[in-house]
Each structure stands twice: as C-alpha cells, then as structure tokens.
Motif scaffolding. Sequence first.
Motif, PDB file in Angstrom:
ATOM      1  N   THR A  86       0.803  -1.223   0.000  1.00 19.77           N
ATOM      2  CA  THR A  86       0.000   0.000   0.000  1.00 19.77           C
ATOM      3  C   THR A  86       0.833   1.269   0.000  1.00 19.77           C
ATOM      4  O   THR A  86       0.276   2.358  -0.058  1.00 19.77           O
ATOM      5  N   ARG A  87       2.132   1.166   0.106  1.00 23.54           N
ATOM      6  CA  ARG A  87       3.031   2.323   0.000  1.00 23.54           C
ATOM      7  C   ARG A  87       2.656   3.435   0.997  1.00 23.54           C
ATOM      8  O   ARG A  87       2.444   4.576   0.624  1.00 23.54           O
ATOM      9  N   ASP A  88       2.564   3.077   2.321  1.00 25.26           N
ATOM     10  CA  ASP A  88       2.333   4.042   3.410  1.00 25.26           C
ATOM     11  C   ASP A  88       1.092   4.885   3.160  1.00 25.26           C
ATOM     12  O   ASP A  88       1.172   6.082   2.891  1.00 25.26           O
ATOM     13  N   HIS A  89      -0.057   4.297   3.246  1.00 24.11           N
ATOM     14  CA  HIS A  89      -1.298   5.014   3.009  1.00 24.11           C
ATOM     15  C   HIS A  89      -2.262   4.778   4.173  1.00 24.11           C
ATOM     16  O   HIS A  89      -2.314   3.693   4.742  1.00 24.11           O
ATOM     17  N   THR A  90      -3.011   5.841   4.576  1.00 20.98           N
ATOM     18  CA  THR A  90      -4.003   5.743   5.647  1.00 20.98           C
ATOM     19  C   THR A  90      -5.362   5.421   5.033  1.00 20.98           C
ATOM     20  O   THR A  90      -5.915   6.245   4.315  1.00 20.98           O
ATOM     21  N   PHE A  91      -5.882   4.245   5.322  1.00 25.01           N
ATOM     22  CA  PHE A  91      -7.125   3.804   4.704  1.00 25.01           C
ATOM     23  C   PHE A  91      -8.334   4.035   5.611  1.00 25.01           C
ATOM     24  O   PHE A  91      -9.422   4.341   5.128  1.00 25.01           O
ATOM     25  N   GLU A  92      -8.154   3.857   6.923  1.00 26.28           N
ATOM     26  CA  GLU A  92      -9.312   3.894   7.816  1.00 26.28           C
ATOM     27  C   GLU A  92     -10.000   5.248   7.827  1.00 26.28           C
ATOM     28  O   GLU A  92     -11.222   5.345   7.992  1.00 26.28           O
ATOM     29  N   SER A  93      -9.242   6.316   7.687  1.00 26.73           N
ATOM     30  CA  SER A  93      -9.827   7.649   7.747  1.00 26.73           C
ATOM     31  C   SER A  93     -10.632   7.992   6.499  1.00 26.73           C
ATOM     32  O   SER A  93     -11.314   9.011   6.476  1.00 26.73           O
ATOM     33  N   GLU A  94     -10.569   7.176   5.476  1.00 29.72           N
ATOM     34  CA  GLU A  94     -11.252   7.480   4.235  1.00 29.72           C
ATOM     35  C   GLU A  94     -12.636   6.851   4.151  1.00 29.72           C
ATOM     36  O   GLU A  94     -13.374   7.126   3.188  1.00 29.72           O
ATOM     37  N   VAL A  95     -13.006   6.019   5.103  1.00 32.70           N
ATOM     38  CA  VAL A  95     -14.341   5.406   5.137  1.00 32.70           C
ATOM     39  C   VAL A  95     -14.906   5.548   6.556  1.00 32.70           C
ATOM     40  O   VAL A  95     -14.159   5.713   7.515  1.00 32.70           O
ATOM     41  N   GLY A  96     -16.219   5.531   6.627  1.00 29.72           N
ATOM     42  CA  GLY A  96     -16.844   5.635   7.936  1.00 29.72           C
ATOM     43  C   GLY A  96     -18.335   5.337   7.859  1.00 29.72           C
ATOM     44  O   GLY A  96     -18.876   5.117   6.767  1.00 29.72           O
ATOM     45  N   PHE A  97     -19.003   5.358   9.031  1.00 30.79           N
ATOM     46  CA  PHE A  97     -20.442   5.113   9.040  1.00 30.79           C
ATOM     47  C   PHE A  97     -21.068   5.812  10.247  1.00 30.79           C
ATOM     48  O   PHE A  97     -20.381   6.217  11.200  1.00 30.79           O
TER      49      PHE A  97
END
Length: 464
Positions: A86-97
């Motif tokens: 993933t080359r140092d990427h923040t994924f959790e902050s990009e989705v939510g509910f």
Amino acid sequence: MKPASLHARLRWLIILVIAAVLLPLGMYSYHRTIREVDELSDGRLAQSARTLQVLVEHAGTNALRGHAAVGILVPIETSAVRSRDTRDHTFESEVGFQIFDRSGHTTLATANLASLPPPAADDAQFRDVRQDGYTWRVFTLQDPADSIVIRTGERYDSRHDITHAVWLEHSLPLLIILPLLALLVGWAIRHGLRPLESLTRALSTRKPGSHEPVLLPDAPLELQPVLTALNEQLVRLEDALERERRFSADVAHELRTPLASVMINLESAMATPDPAEVNATLSSAQHGVAALARRIEQLLALARLESGAASGQRTAVDLIAVALDVVEELAPVIADSGVELSVAPLASQLVIQGYEAAIAALLRNLLENALRHVPAGGQVQLSIEQGEHEALVDVVDDGPGIPAERRASVFARFHREAGSRGDGFGLGLSIVQRAAQLHGATIELLDSPYGRGLRVRVAIPLSS
C-alpha cells in the motif's frame, strides 16, 4: 519549404490515424472505467450499510439504546499503515459510518463522521456532502422495522486514487507505445518502399535511347501497373525521339540538293551579264524554290502524322464530302497532267469516325501518286463504297503499275519507282500508310482491272 518525403508522409499519416483511433478509444475506456469504479464503490457503500443493518438486528437495538445519549464512537487509525503493497497510506480515515435512532440521535459512528448531522427525511440514498474539508460520498439506509437510520460514507480522494491509477494505466501505455510504434512504422515503411528505390535505381542507370523495358523482379502487385504504364510511355517516348531524329536526318538529306540547285542558279544569274541567260537561270531557281516548297509541305505533313498530332479526339468525318473537296483542290493538277480522272457514282454521304485532315491527306496523296505515274492520255478512277464493316476507297489507274515483288517496298519514305513521271519525292505512299494506321485501316496494292496499272484499295473501319 522542403516537401516531405513519401516515407515521412506515410509515417506521420499512419501515426495520426493510429492516434486518432487509440486516443478516443482510450478516453472512452477511461470514462467507462471511472463510471464502473463509481458504481462499484456505490455498491460497496450500500453493501456496508446493509451489513451493518444485519449486525444491528442480530445484536438488538436495545444494546445501542443505553448509549443513545452520548453514542458509541468508533476510533479511527489516522497514522499511516505501513505495508509493502500500500506504499504508506491511511485507509481507515477514508471510510466511515453512522447509525441514528428514531429520534435522530447518533448511537454508533466512526470518529471521522461523528459530527455529520443526521439526514433529512427527503434525502436521497446517495449524496455528496462536505465534512472536515473533504467531499464524501454517502449512502443512507432507512430501516422502518427497527426505527434506525444507517449511513455509510467514503471520501472522494480515495476514489481519486483509483482514478489516478486508471489514468496511468490508460495513458502510460500510449505514451510508451506511440514512440515505439513510430519507429516500427518507419522501419515497415522503409522496407515496404524498397521496390520504389529499386525503380529509381533502374531508371537512373537506364541508358538513353534504350528500348529495353524496366524490369523489377518480385515487384508488388500495386507497382506492376505503374511499371507497365511506365514501359509503355518509355516506348512511346523513344519512338517519338526516333521519329524526330529520322525526320531531321531526312529533312537535311532531302533539302540539301534542291537548296544547292537554287543557290547555283542564283549565283549563275548574278554572274552572267546576258539578260536572256539571267531570266533562264532565275526561272530555274523559281522552279527549284517551288519544288522545295512542295517538298517541305510533304515533309511537314508526314511529320504531323507520325507525331500523332492528328490523333486527338476522333470526330464524324463525311468521307464523300472530303473526297469531293480533294478532287476540287487537285483540279489544276489534273488539268495540267493530261490524265482523265473519273469519279465513280458516290453515295450522298458515308460517315466514319476519324481525323479529317488525315483522311484528306490520304486521298490527296493517292490521287497525286496515280496522276504522277500515269502518262498523258491515261486514266485514273476514284471510287468509294460502303462495305459491311468498312469503307472501301479504290484508286485505279492504267499506268505502268508496280511488279508484285516490289509492292511491299513502295511504302518506304523517299522511295521512287524507276521511270516515274513528275517531280515527286517518294513521300506520298508513306503519308497514305501513316494516315491509314491512324484509322486502323488496311492498304492493298492490287492489279488494275484495266489490264495494266495499279489498284490501291484502302479499307477504313466504319467505327473503332
């Protein structure tokens, strides 16, 4: 401006055609892929919302009611997740509910969407909203049975990462392939144009005056008609040049003697003091100049016929009318010759497709030739008849005739039979033969029905 070579022109045309096809196709594929990604992402949002709905149903809404006042906040990992893929990427902050109860209070939410106000009753399922400086794509699911509202969201910059990947996937191959394709196309064109280079070498090494055809072994099918037309044109050109050379030599040969005779007569007239002798020599010079003029006229007529000046567009020619005009034109010559010219009863009209000037030259020279060889008191007859497929022109005389074994040679230029009368130059039958060739006609030298003399028959096709 230097004109572009055929090689460069073909190369750029092929590249432009390929680019004109690939670029719109790439744009269409790019937009279609983006649309598919958006639809897939929207489906993922809807699926996530329904998954939460099932989990809430199994967990029971009572488990969430105790926290309705403050709500349960799901923490979000904002630090970069290190991953080789993933080359140092923040994924959790990009989705939510978010989950709301019937009163619109948040019962469960991720930290990045906790402050987003509850949806209105008339909100669409899919919407674009702004939250914390980002644009979110959200899906709202109303659950009347449990009186809860579930909303899932995804940041658009997450989708943009996919868009950028798709853009690179579609554009980079084009950027890499087009230069490579230009090199390959250039090589292919150079290889394909080698027959033209061979043709150029063959033409540049061709000897002047050569009648050998230009040959290219294994010539492409497209080049074979060009070779055929080129060889035909070269033959015509060489023939024309040969005619010009032959005509120049003939003119020099035929005009040298009469010019010398005229010069001698003029010099004699200038040198003698006797008026009677001056008048005699001037009369001889005048006679020589007149003969020279007639000879030049015949030479020019022969040159025009041989060069094909008359071979333009064929027109309808009334053979009878032309024949009558020629007889009228030769009336003074006929009167001076002492020969009786009779014209067989002619039809009112006989039309052929041809060249009027050439037909007139043919008839004129046939009659002049007969009048020149028939002694005074003889007779010449002209008849024109229409056959099944051709017009038959007969010129019959009762002169000395030509032996059968010598008839083939009389069509050579400047050929004169021994004992011929008059001051002819041996060009008449050559002109007749050339005019006949222009019309696809045939010439026969036959025995005269008078018992002596010659019968010349010309058969001219009625249509060709």
